[in-house]
Scaffold this active site. Structure first.
Site, PDB file in Angstrom:
ATOM      1  N   ASP A  89      55.033 -13.980  13.541  1.00 49.05           N
ATOM      2  CA  ASP A  89      55.597 -15.051  12.599  1.00 49.05           C
ATOM      3  C   ASP A  89      53.927 -15.523  12.047  1.00 49.05           C
ATOM      4  O   ASP A  89      52.995 -16.119  11.317  1.00 49.05           O
ATOM      5  CB  ASP A  89      56.608 -15.521  13.317  1.00 49.05           C
ATOM      6  CG  ASP A  89      57.567 -14.989  13.007  1.00 49.05           C
ATOM      7  OD1 ASP A  89      58.226 -14.815  11.335  1.00 49.05           O
ATOM      8  OD2 ASP A  89      58.361 -14.325  13.909  1.00 49.05           O
ATOM      9  N   HIS A 115      66.022 -11.525  19.334  1.00 42.30           N
ATOM     10  CA  HIS A 115      65.412 -10.106  18.609  1.00 42.30           C
ATOM     11  C   HIS A 115      66.918  -8.777  19.815  1.00 42.30           C
ATOM     12  O   HIS A 115      66.030  -8.557  19.117  1.00 42.30           O
ATOM     13  CB  HIS A 115      64.304 -10.436  18.617  1.00 42.30           C
ATOM     14  CG  HIS A 115      63.839 -11.774  17.460  1.00 42.30           C
ATOM     15  ND1 HIS A 115      63.644 -12.451  18.129  1.00 42.30           N
ATOM     16  CD2 HIS A 115      63.545 -10.994  17.056  1.00 42.30           C
ATOM     17  CE1 HIS A 115      62.965 -12.812  17.604  1.00 42.30           C
ATOM     18  NE2 HIS A 115      63.341 -12.532  15.896  1.00 42.30           N
ATOM     19  N   GLY A 159      61.845 -12.923  10.597  1.00 45.26           N
ATOM     20  CA  GLY A 159      62.781 -12.149  10.170  1.00 45.26           C
ATOM     21  C   GLY A 159      64.202 -12.015   9.453  1.00 45.26           C
ATOM     22  O   GLY A 159      64.393 -13.139   9.502  1.00 45.26           O
ATOM     23  N   SER A 160      64.678 -10.970   9.314  1.00 46.18           N
ATOM     24  CA  SER A 160      65.607 -10.826   8.833  1.00 46.18           C
ATOM     25  C   SER A 160      66.477 -10.596  10.409  1.00 46.18           C
ATOM     26  O   SER A 160      66.423 -10.632  11.035  1.00 46.18           O
ATOM     27  CB  SER A 160      66.153  -9.984   7.740  1.00 46.18           C
ATOM     28  OG  SER A 160      65.820 -10.195   6.817  1.00 46.18           O
ATOM     29  N   GLY A 161      68.214 -10.943   9.975  1.00 47.62           N
ATOM     30  CA  GLY A 161      68.950 -10.555  11.356  1.00 47.62           C
ATOM     31  C   GLY A 161      69.810 -11.733  11.811  1.00 47.62           C
ATOM     32  O   GLY A 161      70.337 -11.166  12.994  1.00 47.62           O
ATOM     33  N   HIS A 162      69.174 -13.271  12.028  1.00 42.89           N
ATOM     34  CA  HIS A 162      69.341 -14.104  12.322  1.00 42.89           C
ATOM     35  C   HIS A 162      69.980 -14.919  11.333  1.00 42.89           C
ATOM     36  O   HIS A 162      70.551 -15.413  12.185  1.00 42.89           O
ATOM     37  CB  HIS A 162      67.860 -14.961  12.676  1.00 42.89           C
ATOM     38  CG  HIS A 162      67.252 -14.253  12.565  1.00 42.89           C
ATOM     39  ND1 HIS A 162      67.386 -13.602  14.569  1.00 42.89           N
ATOM     40  CD2 HIS A 162      65.765 -13.578  13.186  1.00 42.89           C
ATOM     41  CE1 HIS A 162      65.805 -12.689  14.287  1.00 42.89           C
ATOM     42  NE2 HIS A 162      64.904 -13.154  13.783  1.00 42.89           N
TER      43      HIS A 162
END
Lengths: 330, 211
Positions: free
Chosen positions: A109, A218, A53-56
């Protein structure tokens, strides 16, 4: 609504990628049609493909470069990429020597990457997968393959990049990378929650005097809430849990990472690192290298994690290889 | 209503997509208690993509085609565990079926039964693991046990079983997804995926009853 610098929430991920390429387009390029980034100059070697996911950020999307990953598939914020995105991203850097996938161990994932791997195998492209599961707070030791992947991914991707760049084939690169995965341990604390762009509330909230132990990346809640402690006591707690779980002891050699979760000032990370070094020295654990920085984040979460990777001579050799990316270099 | 033609199946799935999209904030709230709050967002995105695909299908002669196209679109565009699992809920049991002009009770029950088997195979979840399987399994069992020939009646029973299964997830400890790391703190909260399953079966029943 939690404040963010953004335009439309649905454009959050691709506008960030466009800005990244505006700055670093000399070395990186977008994978055609999908939300993936890759190195411009693809080497003749086993490809390392990461993602999640993005955001990391900087992980995973910006963790590509010399002796790191070759390409990264990006999902929406905190959501695994779909199989089509992973397939095209991986296919764009494969040079007939197979694909080594490295990503954090999460149900989404795992399923999406597995389907992409099946699609690649059907297309005649060999794959191997290393799922990072370093968060010791997320499941007991006897169920370590149920644990989720957090900051340990930094070291595992670095080892994978080094191993493949050294010319190891897919099998050998996998063996070395899996060994790194089996020797990396992390745990973190949060001082605030974080939020998904466009959502009305943070995923969890903490009072002014509280912290959350064992948070993931997350914005999901951790395993225990506690009163905020002084930095040294936080470090002592996290490090002692890691040492107990890993069995790392005096005489062993480690590299360490104090990682900020997004909003932590670098000064707080260095305050933690100061105590971590003292503690490891007192226990007679040899510190080969200390990394301090904001490398794998949970959007705007305040807080930090500590990671230890136990090194043998083989892992140390790959760890010591220089690497280069816009936000992480050695 | 004993059977649906291809166009009616497509309309039923479009109705399901609308109802799930309407439920986004509710699903997000349920997921925020123990997950990362993205279930509603992902379902909304997947259902919007599925709606676009269904609307672009043209005349439907095979009743399995709308299920397959909807599921395949969700699986290939949503991302997240939900993309694979909920995509498979629609496409898994429809894949490779001999085309049929009408959807009746046995065919719909068989379709959902096939989807459930593929979901369990991919996700490795069993009943009691606090996942969508806890709602889907009783719904499928209710459909298989129904024995009647009224589609609306069968779907009503499936929705009722899914609701009970969803409510029971409050008492389960999570073994999958991000809630599994909460070490029991998830007790008392229902699973967001199970909630979506209930909404999907309830919506199918509402559509058929409205005909």
């Amino acid at each position: 609504m939690p404040k963010k610098i953004m335009n439309q929430p649905e454009n959050f991920v691709h506008e960030a990628a466009a800005g990244f390429l505006a700055a670093h387009g000399d070395r990186y390029i977008q994978v055609e049609d999908v939300s993936g980034l890759r190195v411009r100059d693809v080497k003749e070697k086993t490809a390392v493909v990461v993602g999640g996911g993005s955001g990391h950020e900087p992980i995973f999307g910006y963790f590509i470069g010399e002796n790191l990953a070759d390409a990264a598939a990006a999902g929406n914020v905190f959501t695994s990429p779909d199989p089509g995105t992973i397939f095209k991203t991986a296919a764009s850097v494969q040079r007939g020597r197979g694909i080594l996938f490295v990503y954090g161990n999460y149900a989404g994932d795992n399923m999406n990457f597995d389907i992409a791997a099946e699609m690649l195998e059907e297309a005649g492209i060999q794959t191997k997968t290393v799922r990072v599961h370093d968060d010791i707070a997320s499941a007991p030791k006897e169920r370590d393959t149920d644990r989720r992947g957090i900051a340990g991914s930094v070291f595992v991707i670095k080892i994978a990049g080094g191993a493949t760049a050294s010319g190891l084939n897919l099998e050998e690169s996998y063996r070395v990378t899996a060994k790194a995965r089996d020797n990396v341990y992390s745990m973190g604390i949060a001082l605030s929650g974080s939020s998904i762009p466009g959502e009305k509330r943070p995923i969890f909230e903490l009072a002014d005097d509280e912290m959350e132990y064992g948070v993931g990346i997350h914005g999901e809640a951790g395993v225990r809430r506690a009163k905020l402690l002084p930095a040294d006591e936080i470090v002592d707690h996290l490090a002692s849990r890691i040492l107990e779980d890993s069995g790392i002891q005096g005489g062993d050699t480690v590299c360490t990472l104090v990682n900020g979760l997004g909003a932590a000032p670098l000064t707080e990370l260095y305050i933690m690192n100061r105590r971590l070094e003292q503690l490891l020295r007192e226990k007679g654990i040899h510190v080969h290298d200390m990394e301090v920085g904001t490398l794998i984040t949970s959007m705007e979460m305040a807080g930090a994690s500590i990671t230890l990777m136990k090194l043998d001579s083989e892992l140390r050799a790959y760890y010591d290889m220089p690497c280069r990316s816009p936000h992480y270099s050695k | 209503m004993r059977e649906l033609n291809g166009e009616q199946v497509k309309s039923m799935l479009l109705y399901v997509a609308e109802r799930v999209i309407d439920s986004k904030d509710f699903l997000t709230e349920v997921d925020s208690r123990i997950g990362d709050g993205d279930h509603g967002i992902g379902m909304e995105r997947g259902m919007k993509n599925a709606r676009e695909k269904l609307l672009g299908m043209g005349a439907v002669t095979d009743v399995y085609a709308p299920f397959f196209e909807m599921g395949r679109t969700m699986l290939m565009t949503m991302g997240g565990a939900s993309g694979v699992i909920f995509g498979t809920m629609f496409s898994g049991g429809a894949k490779g079926k001999t085309p049929q002009k009408t959807m009746d009770c046995p065919r719909l029950a068989e379709l959902m039964c096939g989807s459930l088997a593929k979901i369990k195979e991919r996700g490795q979840a069993q009943p009691g693991d606090k996942t969508m399987v806890d709602a889907m399994q009783p719904a499928v069992e209710a459909m298989l046990a129904c024995g009647g020939s009224d589609l609306g009646e069968m779907l009503e029973q499936a929705a009722s079983a899914a609701k009970q299964g969803m409510e029971a997830t409050r008492d389960y400890q999570a073994k999958f997804g991000r809630a599994k790391s909460l070490m029991g703190r998830e007790l008392g909260c229902q699973d967001a995926g199970a909630t979506s399953v209930w909404i999907i079966f309830r919506s199918m029943g509402e559509y058929v009853k409205s005909l």
